[in-house]
Design an enzyme around this catalytic site. Structure first.
Site, short mmCIF file in Angstrom:
data_model
loop_
_atom_site.label_atom_id
_atom_site.label_comp_id
_atom_site.label_asym_id
_atom_site.label_seq_id
_atom_site.Cartn_x
_atom_site.Cartn_y
_atom_site.Cartn_z
CD GLN A 64 11.67 3.24 2.72
OE1 GLN A 64 10.62 2.80 2.29
NE2 GLN A 64 12.61 3.74 1.93
CB SER A 141 4.45 2.84 5.85
OG SER A 141 4.63 2.97 4.46
CG LEU A 142 8.08 -2.20 4.41
CD1 LEU A 142 8.50 -3.12 5.54
CD2 LEU A 142 7.32 -2.99 3.34
NE ARG A 166 4.16 -0.77 0.28
CZ ARG A 166 4.74 0.07 1.12
NH1 ARG A 166 6.04 -0.05 1.38
NH2 ARG A 166 4.05 1.03 1.70
CG HIS A 245 2.33 6.86 2.37
ND1 HIS A 245 1.57 5.71 2.32
CD2 HIS A 245 3.52 6.50 2.92
CE1 HIS A 245 2.26 4.70 2.83
NE2 HIS A 245 3.46 5.16 3.18
CD GLN A 293 0.63 0.89 3.31
OE1 GLN A 293 1.43 0.61 2.43
NE2 GLN A 293 0.65 0.35 4.51
#
Length: 337
Positions: A64, A141-142, A166, A245, A293
């Protein structure tokens, strides 16, 4: 006969690869046969040779923040079947969202994450048509979901369903924010947070030696700002709705874990480096790593350092933007640079 000859040549080449691999710290070299009869047999090695030296490649997928209007142009027509399935799962036009974004939704987490997954997955499929498969995969991340798709952990449809959930859960979270801290070593940030009593702030992303992202309640972040600026650090609030996070995502983590247990995950065909510990996934860790995560830091610096230590010398950014390429250059710079 032609097939047998090609296989025999591939076997001889494979033995030579193993010899060179042993000579270069026993680098792991994976071979995969990519075509089945009646196609011509084609071997794709996950390493390349330059000047007789084995060089390994990794594909990395952005997360992102890399989205932009126009991303995926050219992919939607080529992979129309995937796009049609994505529209059915998402219940809106992914092509319209990515190419024109008429309703200004692309910047919202609920829409950003599915869009990045679709573009990352299609970019990988396009690249895999003509490029050598990598020795390793990683995503920020993503982007880790794109890496897992590329490794065969799940198919496109299930991957998108997981990312859709998510994105929904993360978009519903609130009560805090994130900020990027520039040009300040993470050890100094941790020390400052401890000595200033700002223990409610978590380290969210260790992006490079020059960039760390912190998460927490908005008053805590604002309280940390002058302390960090006195150290000479840049402080940039990020346009997010929640402290991603971080420990504050724990309620989301439990819901997400329950959802993940509805899926069957397949063994990985290519090693994927996990954000949570900067080590290769084990097949039985997929649900654990993905749920952790959400609350854990993205250990990107350690991920790149691990890959370099395993012999990776080439990084291909697969998907929109060039953010990861810049971070990787910062990570690989000599300490004295």
């Amino acid at each position: 006969m032609i097939v047998m000859l090609l296989v025999a040549r591939a076997f001889v080449w494979w033995r030579r690869v193993r010899q060179l691999s042993d000579e270069h710290h026993k680098l792991r070299l994976h071979l995969s046969s990519v075509a089945f009869l009646p196609r011509i047999v084609r071997w794709q090695a996950r390493a390349i040779f330059v000047g007789g030296i084995c060089q390994m490649k990794a594909f990395v997928f952005p997360g992102q923040g890399s989205q932009s209007v126009g991303m995926g142009k050219g992919l939607f027509d080529e992979f129309r079947d995937y796009v049609d399935r994505a529209d059915q799962i998402l219940e809106y036009s992914i092509e319209e969202l990515c190419l024109s974004d008429p309703n200004k939704l692309l910047g919202r987490t609920q829409y950003t994450q599915p869009a990045l997954f679709v573009v990352g997955a299609l970019s990988f499929l396009k690249k895999a048509q003509n490029d050598t498969l990598p020795a390793y995969l990683a995503g920020h991340s993503l982007g880790e979901y794109c890496a897992l798709f590329a490794a065969g952990a799940f198919d496109f449809d299930d991957g998108l369903r997981i990312v859709k959930m998510r994105a929904r859960l993360m978009s519903e979270a609130s009560g805090g924010g994130m900020a990027a801290v520039i040009s300040c070593d993470v050890s100094r940030i941790r020390e400052l947070l401890h000595t200033s009593g700002l223990t409610g702030i978590d380290i969210a992303n260790l992006n490079s030696p020059k960039q760390t992202v912190i998460s927490g309640a908005l008053p805590d972040l604002e309280a940390a700002r002058p302390h960090l600026e006195r150290l000479g650090a840049g402080f940039i609030p990020l346009p997010v709705s929640a402290p991603f996070h971080s420990r504050y995502m724990a309620p989301v983590r439990e819901q997400f874990e329950a959802f993940l247990r509805n899926f069957q995950f397949r063994p990985l065909k290519i090693p994927v480096i996990a954000n949570v510990n900067a080590l290769p996934y084990q097949d039985h860790q997929i649900i654990y790593n993905l749920k952790e995560q959400l609350c854990g830091a993205v250990n990107w610096t350690d991920t790149i350092n691990y890959l370099v230590s395993r012999g990776v010398s080439e990084f291909d950014e697969v998907g929109p933007g060039t953010v990861l390429g810049r971070l990787i250059r910062e990570i690989r710079q000599p300490a004295t640079a």
